[in-house]
Design a protein around this motif. Sequence first.
Motif, PDB file in Angstrom:
ATOM      1  N   PRO A 112       0.801  -1.229   0.000  1.00 49.18           N
ATOM      2  CA  PRO A 112       0.000   0.000   0.000  1.00 49.18           C
ATOM      3  C   PRO A 112       0.834   1.281   0.000  1.00 49.18           C
ATOM      4  CG  PRO A 112      -0.041  -1.045   2.165  1.00 49.18           C
ATOM      5  CD  PRO A 112       0.613  -2.020   1.237  1.00 49.18           C
ATOM      6  N   ASP A 113       2.098   1.208   0.393  1.00 47.62           N
ATOM      7  CA  ASP A 113       2.947   2.407   0.412  1.00 47.62           C
ATOM      8  C   ASP A 113       3.555   2.730  -0.957  1.00 47.62           C
ATOM      9  OD1 ASP A 113       2.490   2.841   3.111  1.00 47.62           O
ATOM     10  OD2 ASP A 113       4.212   1.644   3.737  1.00 47.62           O
ATOM     11  N   LEU A 114       3.451   1.795  -1.899  1.00 47.39           N
ATOM     12  CA  LEU A 114       4.002   2.018  -3.230  1.00 47.39           C
ATOM     13  C   LEU A 114       3.026   2.850  -4.053  1.00 47.39           C
ATOM     14  CD1 LEU A 114       6.259   1.374  -5.287  1.00 47.39           C
ATOM     15  CD2 LEU A 114       4.926  -0.636  -5.959  1.00 47.39           C
ATOM     16  N   HIS A 115       3.530   3.891  -4.693  1.00 50.13           N
ATOM     17  CA  HIS A 115       2.691   4.743  -5.535  1.00 50.13           C
ATOM     18  C   HIS A 115       2.582   4.131  -6.937  1.00 50.13           C
ATOM     19  CE1 HIS A 115       3.943   7.507  -2.337  1.00 50.13           C
ATOM     20  NE2 HIS A 115       2.866   8.223  -2.639  1.00 50.13           N
ATOM     21  N   VAL A 116       1.345   3.860  -7.352  1.00 49.34           N
ATOM     22  CA  VAL A 116       1.097   3.270  -8.671  1.00 49.34           C
ATOM     23  C   VAL A 116      -0.017   4.052  -9.360  1.00 49.34           C
ATOM     24  CG1 VAL A 116       0.435   1.216  -9.970  1.00 49.34           C
ATOM     25  CG2 VAL A 116       1.783   0.975  -7.872  1.00 49.34           C
ATOM     26  N   ILE A 117       0.239   4.461 -10.596  1.00 48.33           N
ATOM     27  CA  ILE A 117      -0.777   5.118 -11.418  1.00 48.33           C
ATOM     28  C   ILE A 117      -0.960   4.315 -12.706  1.00 48.33           C
ATOM     29  CG2 ILE A 117      -1.349   7.179 -12.784  1.00 48.33           C
ATOM     30  CD1 ILE A 117       0.097   8.869 -10.777  1.00 48.33           C
ATOM     31  N   ALA A 118      -2.186   4.167 -13.131  1.00 51.41           N
ATOM     32  CA  ALA A 118      -2.491   3.540 -14.416  1.00 51.41           C
ATOM     33  C   ALA A 118      -3.348   4.502 -15.227  1.00 51.41           C
ATOM     34  CB  ALA A 118      -3.216   2.212 -14.213  1.00 51.41           C
ATOM     35  N   ALA A 119      -3.239   4.420 -16.531  1.00 50.05           N
ATOM     36  CA  ALA A 119      -4.046   5.282 -17.399  1.00 50.05           C
ATOM     37  C   ALA A 119      -4.345   4.536 -18.695  1.00 50.05           C
ATOM     38  CB  ALA A 119      -3.327   6.597 -17.700  1.00 50.05           C
ATOM     39  N   GLY A 120      -5.402   4.970 -19.357  1.00 49.06           N
ATOM     40  CA  GLY A 120      -5.748   4.363 -20.635  1.00 49.06           C
ATOM     41  C   GLY A 120      -6.818   5.174 -21.322  1.00 49.06           C
ATOM     42  N   SER A 121      -6.720   5.270 -22.634  1.00 46.71           N
ATOM     43  CA  SER A 121      -7.664   6.069 -23.399  1.00 46.71           C
ATOM     44  C   SER A 121      -8.934   5.305 -23.742  1.00 46.71           C
ATOM     45  CB  SER A 121      -7.004   6.546 -24.695  1.00 46.71           C
ATOM     46  OG  SER A 121      -5.823   7.246 -24.417  1.00 46.71           O
ATOM     47  N   LEU A 122      -8.855   3.998 -23.752  1.00 51.27           N
ATOM     48  CA  LEU A 122      -9.998   3.193 -24.178  1.00 51.27           C
ATOM     49  C   LEU A 122     -10.516   2.306 -23.054  1.00 51.27           C
ATOM     50  CD1 LEU A 122      -8.662   2.188 -27.704  1.00 51.27           C
ATOM     51  CD2 LEU A 122     -10.151   4.095 -27.111  1.00 51.27           C
ATOM     52  N   LEU A 123     -10.285   2.728 -21.817  1.00 56.15           N
ATOM     53  CA  LEU A 123     -10.731   1.932 -20.682  1.00 56.15           C
ATOM     54  C   LEU A 123     -12.239   1.734 -20.690  1.00 56.15           C
ATOM     55  CD1 LEU A 123      -8.609   3.369 -17.730  1.00 56.15           C
ATOM     56  CD2 LEU A 123      -8.510   1.059 -18.649  1.00 56.15           C
ATOM     57  N   GLU A 124     -12.964   2.820 -20.950  1.00 57.63           N
ATOM     58  CA  GLU A 124     -14.420   2.729 -20.898  1.00 57.63           C
ATOM     59  C   GLU A 124     -14.938   1.758 -21.961  1.00 57.63           C
ATOM     60  OE1 GLU A 124     -15.279   4.693 -18.381  1.00 57.63           O
ATOM     61  OE2 GLU A 124     -13.268   5.527 -18.350  1.00 57.63           O
ATOM     62  N   VAL A 125     -14.318   1.797 -23.141  1.00 55.24           N
ATOM     63  CA  VAL A 125     -14.736   0.911 -24.231  1.00 55.24           C
ATOM     64  C   VAL A 125     -14.494  -0.538 -23.846  1.00 55.24           C
ATOM     65  CG1 VAL A 125     -14.341   0.260 -26.636  1.00 55.24           C
ATOM     66  CG2 VAL A 125     -14.311   2.670 -25.978  1.00 55.24           C
ATOM     67  N   LYS A 126     -13.331  -0.813 -23.289  1.00 50.76           N
ATOM     68  CA  LYS A 126     -13.003  -2.182 -22.898  1.00 50.76           C
ATOM     69  C   LYS A 126     -13.954  -2.673 -21.805  1.00 50.76           C
ATOM     70  CE  LYS A 126      -9.255  -5.098 -21.108  1.00 50.76           C
ATOM     71  NZ  LYS A 126      -9.076  -5.978 -22.268  1.00 50.76           N
ATOM     72  N   MET A 127     -14.221  -1.806 -20.832  1.00 46.05           N
ATOM     73  CA  MET A 127     -15.089  -2.199 -19.725  1.00 46.05           C
ATOM     74  C   MET A 127     -16.506  -2.466 -20.213  1.00 46.05           C
ATOM     75  SD  MET A 127     -13.505   0.519 -16.987  1.00 46.05           S
ATOM     76  CE  MET A 127     -14.592   0.180 -15.618  1.00 46.05           C
ATOM     77  N   LYS A 128     -16.939  -1.719 -21.240  1.00 46.39           N
ATOM     78  CA  LYS A 128     -18.279  -1.918 -21.790  1.00 46.39           C
ATOM     79  C   LYS A 128     -18.334  -3.160 -22.666  1.00 46.39           C
ATOM     80  CE  LYS A 128     -22.451  -0.783 -23.360  1.00 46.39           C
ATOM     81  NZ  LYS A 128     -23.662  -0.761 -22.525  1.00 46.39           N
ATOM     82  N   SER A 129     -17.365  -3.313 -23.580  1.00 41.94           N
ATOM     83  CA  SER A 129     -17.436  -4.385 -24.564  1.00 41.94           C
ATOM     84  C   SER A 129     -17.106  -5.751 -23.973  1.00 41.94           C
ATOM     85  CB  SER A 129     -16.483  -4.087 -25.732  1.00 41.94           C
ATOM     86  OG  SER A 129     -15.141  -4.039 -25.282  1.00 41.94           O
ATOM     87  N   GLU A 130     -16.207  -5.780 -22.975  1.00 42.46           N
ATOM     88  CA  GLU A 130     -15.773  -7.060 -22.430  1.00 42.46           C
ATOM     89  C   GLU A 130     -16.286  -7.312 -21.021  1.00 42.46           C
ATOM     90  OE1 GLU A 130     -11.593  -7.663 -22.874  1.00 42.46           O
ATOM     91  OE2 GLU A 130     -11.512  -6.709 -24.845  1.00 42.46           O
ATOM     92  N   GLY A 131     -17.064  -6.372 -20.501  1.00 41.29           N
ATOM     93  CA  GLY A 131     -17.627  -6.561 -19.171  1.00 41.29           C
ATOM     94  C   GLY A 131     -16.598  -6.539 -18.063  1.00 41.29           C
ATOM     95  N   PHE A 132     -15.440  -5.913 -18.323  1.00 34.94           N
ATOM     96  CA  PHE A 132     -14.382  -5.888 -17.321  1.00 34.94           C
ATOM     97  C   PHE A 132     -14.586  -4.728 -16.368  1.00 34.94           C
ATOM     98  CE2 PHE A 132     -10.347  -4.699 -15.505  1.00 34.94           C
ATOM     99  CZ  PHE A 132      -9.772  -5.912 -15.183  1.00 34.94           C
ATOM    100  N   SER A 133     -14.223  -4.939 -15.104  1.00 40.81           N
ATOM    101  CA  SER A 133     -14.239  -3.842 -14.139  1.00 40.81           C
ATOM    102  C   SER A 133     -13.003  -3.954 -13.258  1.00 40.81           C
ATOM    103  CB  SER A 133     -15.507  -3.883 -13.276  1.00 40.81           C
ATOM    104  OG  SER A 133     -15.572  -5.087 -12.534  1.00 40.81           O
ATOM    105  N   PHE A 134     -12.535  -2.839 -12.788  1.00 43.48           N
ATOM    106  CA  PHE A 134     -11.387  -2.844 -11.888  1.00 43.48           C
ATOM    107  C   PHE A 134     -11.796  -3.441 -10.548  1.00 43.48           C
ATOM    108  CE2 PHE A 134      -9.902   0.377 -14.884  1.00 43.48           C
ATOM    109  CZ  PHE A 134      -8.565   0.034 -14.997  1.00 43.48           C
ATOM    110  N   PRO A 135     -10.826  -3.957  -9.806  1.00 44.01           N
ATOM    111  CA  PRO A 135     -11.141  -4.538  -8.494  1.00 44.01           C
ATOM    112  C   PRO A 135     -11.853  -3.520  -7.600  1.00 44.01           C
ATOM    113  CG  PRO A 135      -8.878  -5.052  -9.134  1.00 44.01           C
ATOM    114  CD  PRO A 135      -9.391  -4.069 -10.128  1.00 44.01           C
ATOM    115  N   VAL A 136     -13.051  -3.852  -7.173  1.00 48.15           N
ATOM    116  CA  VAL A 136     -13.869  -2.918  -6.399  1.00 48.15           C
ATOM    117  C   VAL A 136     -13.184  -2.574  -5.082  1.00 48.15           C
ATOM    118  CG1 VAL A 136     -16.092  -2.568  -5.263  1.00 48.15           C
ATOM    119  CG2 VAL A 136     -15.974  -3.797  -7.441  1.00 48.15           C
ATOM    120  N   GLY A 137     -13.071  -1.296  -4.812  1.00 47.42           N
ATOM    121  CA  GLY A 137     -12.492  -0.851  -3.552  1.00 47.42           C
ATOM    122  C   GLY A 137     -10.985  -0.925  -3.486  1.00 47.42           C
ATOM    123  N   ARG A 138     -10.345  -1.312  -4.593  1.00 47.57           N
ATOM    124  CA  ARG A 138      -8.886  -1.467  -4.581  1.00 47.57           C
ATOM    125  C   ARG A 138      -8.173  -0.394  -5.392  1.00 47.57           C
ATOM    126  NH1 ARG A 138     -10.960  -4.410  -1.481  1.00 47.57           N
ATOM    127  NH2 ARG A 138     -10.340  -6.523  -0.885  1.00 47.57           N
TER     128      ARG A 138
END
Length: 313
Positions: A112-138
Motif C-alpha cells: 500500500p505504500d508504493l505509488h502506482v498510477i495507471a491510465a488508458g484512453s480506451l478503458l471505458e470501451v473495454k469495460m463496456k465491450s468485455e464486461g471488465f471492471s477494476f477490483p472494487v475498492g482497490r
Amino acid sequence: MFRRNIATSLLEWKNKKGRKPLVIRGARQVGKTSAVHQFGSTAFETYIYINMELEDNAALFARMQPVRELLQVIQLKFNKKITPGSTLIFIDEVQNSDIAMNQLRYFYEELPDLHVIAAGSLLEVKMKSEGFSFPVGRVEYCYLHPATFDEFLAAQGETEVLNYIASVKPDTVIPEEIHKMMMQKFHTFLIVGGMPEAVARYAETQSFIDVDPVYESIITGLRDDVSKYASAAKTKYIQHIIEHASKYVGLQIKYEKFGESSFRSREMSEAFDVLEKAMLISRVFASSSKQMPLVGNLKKSPKLLHLDIGLVN
C-alpha cells in the motif's frame, strides 16, 4: 508542456493516507501521459514508465505472478530500484492487459505504500465491450479532460490575467476595457481549443495556421483508432459520426439517418454509445422533472456535445 490543474490533485493523492492505486481516465490526446510524466519526474526520487503498447513492456504482465516477484522483474528491466514511498510506477495504456488491470489490487493489498498510477484512453470501451471492471475498492479514479480556459491562459504566460480573474467577486464591477480584453482572449481559446498539443503549439507560435496540422493529426489518429473501438461491422457507423458530429454540436439529434446517412437508428445509437464510452462525444438529455432529483428523459432526443471545441472548429 504546460502545467495542468490535475497536478494539484496528483500531489494530494501522493500525500494522503489510505491512498490506493490511481486510475486516470480520459479520451486520447488530452494529456494524461504528459501530466504523469511531469508529476513523476518532479515529485519522486524514482519514476518508472511502463507503456503497454510496447511489446517488451507488455511482456512484464504476460502472466499473473506474486506482486513482489513482478517488482523484481520491473527493477531489472528498467535498472531502477523500487522503494515504496519514493518511487512512482506508471502503467500507461493499461487497457491492453487484463493481467495488468488485475494486478492493481495486489499493489494495494500487499504494497500500500508504493505509488502506482495507471491510465488508458480506451478503458471505458473495454469495460463496456468485455464486461471488465477494476477490483472494487482497490483503486481510485480521476478524470482528465482537455485544457480549461485558465490552463490555456497559464500556457500563454498570462499570469496577471489569471490573478485578476481569481480576484473577481460576484459583486465586482468589471471595467468595459478589461471585459473586452478578456473576451478577446476567451474567443482565442474557443478557436484553439483545449487539446494540449494544440495549446502548446499556439503558445509557441501565436498562429492559428500552425495549430491546423496538430488537429489534422489528432483527427487522423481518431479515425485510425476506430478498429480498436468496435468490430469491422460497426466501423462505418463510428467513422460516420467522427466525420459529421461537429456539425451538430449543441443541437438535438436523431439517430435515424444521422448526418444525412441512410443508417438505421439502432446501429447509430450503438455507435454513439461506443464513442461516448471513448469520451469523444457526450449526449445531454432534457429533464421533465419538477422536483429534485432531476431525471433525464431518455425518450426525448438528446443534445450532442463534443470532446473539444478546437476539434469542432
